[in-house]
Design a protein around this motif. Structure first.
Motif, PDB file in Angstrom:
ATOM      1  N   CYS A 205      61.889  42.864 -37.150  1.00  0.00           N
ATOM      2  CA  CYS A 205      62.279  43.836 -38.176  1.00  0.00           C
ATOM      3  C   CYS A 205      61.455  45.122 -38.057  1.00  0.00           C
ATOM      4  O   CYS A 205      60.238  45.096 -38.178  1.00  0.00           O
ATOM      5  CB  CYS A 205      62.086  43.237 -39.566  1.00  0.00           C
ATOM      6  SG  CYS A 205      62.468  44.418 -40.869  1.00  0.00           S
ATOM      7  N   PRO A 206      62.112  46.267 -37.815  1.00  0.00           N
ATOM      8  CA  PRO A 206      61.346  47.490 -37.561  1.00  0.00           C
ATOM      9  C   PRO A 206      60.591  47.999 -38.787  1.00  0.00           C
ATOM     10  O   PRO A 206      59.592  48.691 -38.640  1.00  0.00           O
ATOM     11  CB  PRO A 206      62.406  48.498 -37.123  1.00  0.00           C
ATOM     12  CG  PRO A 206      63.686  47.978 -37.651  1.00  0.00           C
ATOM     13  CD  PRO A 206      63.557  46.486 -37.685  1.00  0.00           C
TER      14      PRO A 206
ATOM     15  N   ALA B  54      60.790  44.920 -43.520  1.00  0.00           N
ATOM     16  CA  ALA B  54      61.543  44.507 -44.709  1.00  0.00           C
ATOM     17  C   ALA B  54      61.668  42.987 -44.736  1.00  0.00           C
ATOM     18  O   ALA B  54      61.646  42.370 -45.798  1.00  0.00           O
ATOM     19  CB  ALA B  54      62.934  45.137 -44.706  1.00  0.00           C
TER      20      ALA B  54
ATOM     21  N   VAL C 291      63.906  39.032 -47.530  1.00  0.00           N
ATOM     22  CA  VAL C 291      64.181  40.412 -47.128  1.00  0.00           C
ATOM     23  C   VAL C 291      63.930  41.304 -48.338  1.00  0.00           C
ATOM     24  O   VAL C 291      64.440  41.026 -49.423  1.00  0.00           O
ATOM     25  CB  VAL C 291      65.645  40.602 -46.688  1.00  0.00           C
ATOM     26  CG1 VAL C 291      65.903  42.047 -46.285  1.00  0.00           C
ATOM     27  CG2 VAL C 291      65.995  39.665 -45.546  1.00  0.00           C
TER      28      VAL C 291
ATOM     29  N   CYS D  87      64.986  47.324 -46.389  1.00  0.00           N
ATOM     30  CA  CYS D  87      65.892  47.022 -45.275  1.00  0.00           C
ATOM     31  C   CYS D  87      66.781  48.231 -44.993  1.00  0.00           C
ATOM     32  O   CYS D  87      67.380  48.797 -45.900  1.00  0.00           O
ATOM     33  CB  CYS D  87      66.733  45.809 -45.633  1.00  0.00           C
ATOM     34  SG  CYS D  87      68.034  45.476 -44.444  1.00  0.00           S
ATOM     35  N   ILE D  88      66.850  48.628 -43.721  1.00  0.00           N
ATOM     36  CA  ILE D  88      67.696  49.765 -43.356  1.00  0.00           C
ATOM     37  C   ILE D  88      69.045  49.304 -42.808  1.00  0.00           C
ATOM     38  O   ILE D  88      69.875  50.121 -42.415  1.00  0.00           O
ATOM     39  CB  ILE D  88      67.007  50.695 -42.331  1.00  0.00           C
ATOM     40  CG1 ILE D  88      66.554  49.901 -41.104  1.00  0.00           C
ATOM     41  CG2 ILE D  88      65.824  51.405 -42.971  1.00  0.00           C
ATOM     42  CD1 ILE D  88      66.040  50.770 -39.968  1.00  0.00           C
ATOM     43  N   GLY D  89      69.236  48.001 -42.735  1.00  0.00           N
ATOM     44  CA  GLY D  89      70.525  47.491 -42.289  1.00  0.00           C
ATOM     45  C   GLY D  89      70.780  47.619 -40.802  1.00  0.00           C
ATOM     46  O   GLY D  89      71.905  47.843 -40.367  1.00  0.00           O
ATOM     47  N   CYS D  90      69.711  47.450 -39.990  1.00  0.00           N
ATOM     48  CA  CYS D  90      69.901  47.578 -38.541  1.00  0.00           C
ATOM     49  C   CYS D  90      70.465  46.295 -37.930  1.00  0.00           C
ATOM     50  O   CYS D  90      70.972  46.304 -36.815  1.00  0.00           O
ATOM     51  CB  CYS D  90      68.587  47.934 -37.868  1.00  0.00           C
ATOM     52  SG  CYS D  90      67.373  46.611 -37.921  1.00  0.00           S
ATOM     53  N   ARG D  91      70.333  45.183 -38.632  1.00  0.00           N
ATOM     54  CA  ARG D  91      70.871  43.874 -38.200  1.00  0.00           C
ATOM     55  C   ARG D  91      70.166  43.270 -36.991  1.00  0.00           C
ATOM     56  O   ARG D  91      70.681  42.332 -36.381  1.00  0.00           O
ATOM     57  CB  ARG D  91      72.386  43.948 -37.914  1.00  0.00           C
ATOM     58  CG  ARG D  91      73.263  44.047 -39.119  1.00  0.00           C
ATOM     59  CD  ARG D  91      73.777  45.448 -39.352  1.00  0.00           C
ATOM     60  NE  ARG D  91      74.872  45.824 -38.496  1.00  0.00           N
ATOM     61  CZ  ARG D  91      75.185  47.091 -38.233  1.00  0.00           C
ATOM     62  NH1 ARG D  91      74.491  48.068 -38.766  1.00  0.00           N
ATOM     63  NH2 ARG D  91      76.191  47.359 -37.447  1.00  0.00           N
ATOM     64  N   TYR D  92      69.003  43.805 -36.659  1.00  0.00           N
ATOM     65  CA  TYR D  92      68.292  43.225 -35.520  1.00  0.00           C
ATOM     66  C   TYR D  92      67.852  41.794 -35.856  1.00  0.00           C
ATOM     67  O   TYR D  92      67.836  40.914 -34.998  1.00  0.00           O
ATOM     68  CB  TYR D  92      67.091  44.102 -35.181  1.00  0.00           C
ATOM     69  CG  TYR D  92      66.473  43.859 -33.825  1.00  0.00           C
ATOM     70  CD1 TYR D  92      67.182  43.204 -32.804  1.00  0.00           C
ATOM     71  CD2 TYR D  92      65.184  44.305 -33.533  1.00  0.00           C
ATOM     72  CE1 TYR D  92      66.603  43.009 -31.565  1.00  0.00           C
ATOM     73  CE2 TYR D  92      64.616  44.114 -32.293  1.00  0.00           C
ATOM     74  CZ  TYR D  92      65.323  43.458 -31.307  1.00  0.00           C
ATOM     75  OH  TYR D  92      64.743  43.269 -30.075  1.00  0.00           O
ATOM     76  N   CYS D  93      67.513  41.562 -37.126  1.00  0.00           N
ATOM     77  CA  CYS D  93      67.088  40.219 -37.522  1.00  0.00           C
ATOM     78  C   CYS D  93      68.219  39.208 -37.359  1.00  0.00           C
ATOM     79  O   CYS D  93      67.984  38.050 -37.028  1.00  0.00           O
ATOM     80  CB  CYS D  93      66.586  40.228 -38.962  1.00  0.00           C
ATOM     81  SG  CYS D  93      67.768  40.897 -40.142  1.00  0.00           S
TER      82      CYS D  93
ATOM     83  N   ARG E  34      71.525  34.516 -41.422  1.00  0.00           N
ATOM     84  CA  ARG E  34      71.556  35.745 -42.218  1.00  0.00           C
ATOM     85  C   ARG E  34      72.948  36.357 -42.307  1.00  0.00           C
ATOM     86  O   ARG E  34      73.750  36.221 -41.393  1.00  0.00           O
ATOM     87  CB  ARG E  34      70.583  36.761 -41.617  1.00  0.00           C
ATOM     88  CG  ARG E  34      69.161  36.272 -41.739  1.00  0.00           C
ATOM     89  CD  ARG E  34      68.171  37.365 -41.603  1.00  0.00           C
ATOM     90  NE  ARG E  34      66.962  36.979 -42.334  1.00  0.00           N
ATOM     91  CZ  ARG E  34      65.926  37.754 -42.509  1.00  0.00           C
ATOM     92  NH1 ARG E  34      65.935  38.982 -42.043  1.00  0.00           N
ATOM     93  NH2 ARG E  34      64.881  37.342 -43.186  1.00  0.00           N
TER      94      ARG E  34
ATOM     95  N   VAL F 112      70.588  43.255 -45.299  1.00  0.00           N
ATOM     96  CA  VAL F 112      70.752  41.880 -44.835  1.00  0.00           C
ATOM     97  C   VAL F 112      70.110  40.936 -45.842  1.00  0.00           C
ATOM     98  O   VAL F 112      69.156  41.297 -46.530  1.00  0.00           O
ATOM     99  CB  VAL F 112      70.125  41.732 -43.430  1.00  0.00           C
ATOM    100  CG1 VAL F 112      69.954  40.280 -43.050  1.00  0.00           C
ATOM    101  CG2 VAL F 112      70.997  42.445 -42.403  1.00  0.00           C
TER     102      VAL F 112
HETATM  103  S1  SF4 Z   1      68.507  44.485 -41.038  1.00  0.00           S
HETATM  104 FE1  SF4 Z   1      66.945  42.910 -40.767  1.00  0.00          FE
HETATM  105  S2  SF4 Z   1      65.666  43.704 -39.121  1.00  0.00           S
HETATM  106 FE2  SF4 Z   1      66.841  45.445 -39.912  1.00  0.00          FE
HETATM  107  S3  SF4 Z   1      65.577  46.361 -41.499  1.00  0.00           S
HETATM  108 FE3  SF4 Z   1      66.894  44.878 -42.541  1.00  0.00          FE
HETATM  109  S4  SF4 Z   1      65.696  43.003 -42.611  1.00  0.00           S
HETATM  110 FE4  SF4 Z   1      64.733  44.319 -41.081  1.00  0.00          FE
END
Ligand code: SF4
Ligand code: SF4
Lengths: 393, 238
Positions: free
Chosen positions: B116-117, B120, B131, B136-142, B151, B172
């Motif tokens: 998670c960048p 979050a 979370v 959370c910026i909603g990048c979905r990397y997690c 998730r 997320v």
């Molecule tokens: S989408 Fe997941 S990885 Fe991205 S900011 Fe939110 S919690 Fe962190």
């Protein structure tokens, strides 16, 4: 010698092109607005395919942005004059594509409004967060590098800046590869081969973009590229294409070798429908074989052929990224090895994904941004390669 | 000529401005992420032991209870959130059939938190992985990184939320072990709802807890133990 009438005509075309690109970029912003308003439900992405079309565009632009600098590096670091003459154009393209790619990546976020959060809360273990540094650093370095080339007083620093860019860009593409290489639980990713694969791909894609732009600049200015230079550049492109094909083949072969990965490989290479087709027809045939024929087949390999080959390489790149990013997620996670599974959440099933028009608009919006930055700069400043009368090396 | 020069200077000025903007995030790199204690007890490690022999195929009571408790719609479209789901398994070699609930496994070494960048995604001292909706910026990397597909991404605006469980479009989310109930001293909704007591919830760090004793006396596994995430959820009879 261009006539006055033809200059007027060109002027008009220039503004029409710019207006069209502006429209495309605006359409991209409209798509962002719609996604902000309605949520990602209007995209084709879902809980199984969480990264979609915007990521294909963004990653292409970012990888190519790093690769195109190869042209500059061969000039600055290895001192080849014909590449040195092209370093400013290569740097400009790199900046333009980086800007376009990052814009797409940012605007696809679930909460693009929180970009400041991303900048101020930094998780040191996150590859994504490393990439934020890598991208912004790259942006600044390339601008600095460009400055050392364009401002005479800064010339002495050119070599140092070129070297810094050279190193940084390797790290950057490695970082892009690592985003996927760290996903160890997914069959498609989690391979140590990914960073080097991305580096070699970046060479081919970056050079292809460079060729397309260079050919257009030459024909716009009614100039012909010196055939010797063309020959050297097309040979380089050929080598990069072969190199990237080799890396992609190695990646798939090693996967086939590990028995727990064979299911995934069979999916991509044989049974995956659209992914399989895109891989063989899109990437292998259109993106590699045809360009190689256009470059090397006796009688071919002229300026037009090379430009067409380069366009095909770009198309192939998009095909490969689609297969890699979306196909890689479509294949289900193997949570229970040795069992067949089913659930309401897509366990054990191939994920479905159809890109929506908004995603495509956003992706093209990124391309349009890169296009606008390039065309405007090329017109305002002098980015036309200035070759010496003879080639010394 | 001087025109070109001034154009050039302007270009450089703009470029330097752009560079400054681009570099800014890097400068803020060393801002330390604020620690989160949330009053959670570091001596506790919350976990579950799920007895698949008790879990009935076709029964969905835990899922229904979770949806109600956390204000989820209960929809099963590809874009709907599912914090807990029932998975039906069939052993390829023996043909044996098993049914079990699957949710966030509250890993001790959670990949979602690593990637998670913005930090979050975080792990509380008591082992619960959450979370932060506001970060959370909603990048979905997690979601890419989670080996259990635990998730969900909120694809639509949300109405009628449960005030105890804030959710937000574009972020997320996943199972919280019903952290709001725990803080009140009650069990997660799924564990409470299971008619067959297939879900045993408790403190893995307390040797006297029922869950600890049971984990010591029966054969249980962690799913994808090969990834060495040391999940908080254990399964029995798999
Ligand atoms: S989408 Fe997941 S990885 Fe991205 S900011 Fe939110 S919690 Fe962190
Ligand atoms: S199960 Fe997935 S979401 Fe839950 S802690 Fe582990 S990696 Fe994170």
């Amino acid at each position: 010698m261009p006539t006055l009438a033809s200059l007027h005509f060109k002027n008009r075309i220039y503004y029409v092109l710019l207006a069209v690109a502006g429209l495309v970029a605006t359409a991209g912003m409209f798509a962002v607005h719609m996604m902000e308003e309605h949520g990602h439900i209007i995209s084709g992405m879902n809980n199984q395919i969480v990264w979609g079309m915007p990521h294909v565009f963004a990653i292409f632009l970012i990888v190519a942005a790093s690769g195109v600098l190869n042209v500059a590096s061969i000039g600055s670091v290895f001192g080849k004059a014909i590449y040195k003459a092209r370093a400013p154009l290569a740097s400009l393209l790199s900046l333009a594509m980086l800007a376009g790619g990052l814009t797409v990546l940012m605007l696809d976020l679930g909460r693009p409004d929180r970009i400041i959060v991303a900048a101020t809360n930094y998780n040191v273990t996150s590859v994504f967060a490393w990439n934020v540094i890598l991208y912004s650093g790259m942006f600044s370095l390339v601008i600095l590098y460009l400055w050392t080339m364009m401002e005479r007083r800064m010339n002495p620093w050119n070599k140092a800046a070129g070297l810094a860019v050279f190193v940084w860009r390797f790290v950057l593409t490695t970082g892009t590869g690592l985003i996927f290489a760290f996903l160890t639980a997914r069959q498609a990713y989690g391979s140590a081969l990914l960073p080097p694969m991305f580096i070699v791909l970046s060479f081919a894609w970056g050079l292809a973009v460079f060729h397309v732009v260079q050919s257009n600049i030459y024909s716009w200015n009614e100039k012909v590229l010196n055939p010797d230079i063309l020959k050297r550049q097309k040979n380089l492109l050929g080598i990069f294409i072969i190199g990237s094909m080799y890396m992609v083949a190695t990646y798939h072969m090693t996967n086939l070798y590990f028995s727990h990965q064979t299911g995934f490989e069979h999916f991509i290479l044989r049974d995956g429908g659209v992914y399989t087709n895109l891989f063989w027809w899109g990437y292998v045939l259109v993106g590699n074989i045809l360009p190689l024929v256009l470059i090397y087949f006796p009688g071919l390999g002229k300026m037009k052929c090379v430009m067409f080959a380069s366009l095909l390489v770009v198309l192939g790149a998009f095909s490969l990224l689609y297969v890699f990013i979306i196909g890689g997620q479509a294949y289900p996670l193997n949570i229970f090895p040795g069992f067949t599974v089913s659930s309401t959440f897509g366990d054990g099933q191939i994920g479905s994904y159809i890109p929506s028009k908004y995603e495509i608009m956003l992706g093209f919006g990124g391309l349009a941004i890169a296009f606008i930055i390039t065309t405007v700069s090329v017109r305002v400043l002098n980015f036309m390669p200035q070759d010496k009368p003879y080639i010394s090396d | 000529m001087s025109d070109v020069n001034s154009q050039r200077r302007n270009f450089l000025k703009t470029s330097l401005g752009a560079a400054a903007v681009a570099i800014a995030p890097g400068m803020l790199l060393f801002q330390v992420a604020q620690g989160k204690s949330d009053g959670a007890d570091a001596k506790v490690r919350w976990g579950m032991l799920i007895d698949t022999a008790q879990c009935k195929p076709g029964c969905n009571d835990c899922v229904t209870a979770c949806n109600k408790e956390n204000g989820l719609s209960g929809g099963i479209a590809v874009t709907d959130s599912q914090w807990i789901r029932k998975i039906d398994l069939k052993d390829i070699s023996t043909g044996r059939e098993i049914s079990l609930p699957m949710m966030c496994q509250h890993c001790e070494n959670p990949p979602c938190v690593d990637v998670c960048p913005t930090a979050a995604s975080f792990k509380r001292p008591d082992g619960i992985v959450l979370v932060d909706k506001h970060r959370c910026i909603g990048c979905r990397y997690c979601m890419m990184a989670c080996p259990y597909k635990a998730r969900s991404f909120v694809h639509e605006p949300i109405h009628d939320q449960n005030p105890d469980v804030p959710r937000g479009k574009g972020t997320v989310e996943s199972c919280t072990f019903c952290v709001h109930r725990l803080d009140e001293g009650t069990q997660p909704a799924c564990a409470e709802a299971c008619p067959n007591k297939a879900i045993l919830f408790g403190n893995l760090n307390d040797p006297e807890s029922e869950i600890s004793k049971k984990i010591h006396s029966v054969a249980s596994i962690q799913i994808r133990a090969d990834l060495q995430l040391n999940t908080g959820v254990h399964y029995q009879g798999l």
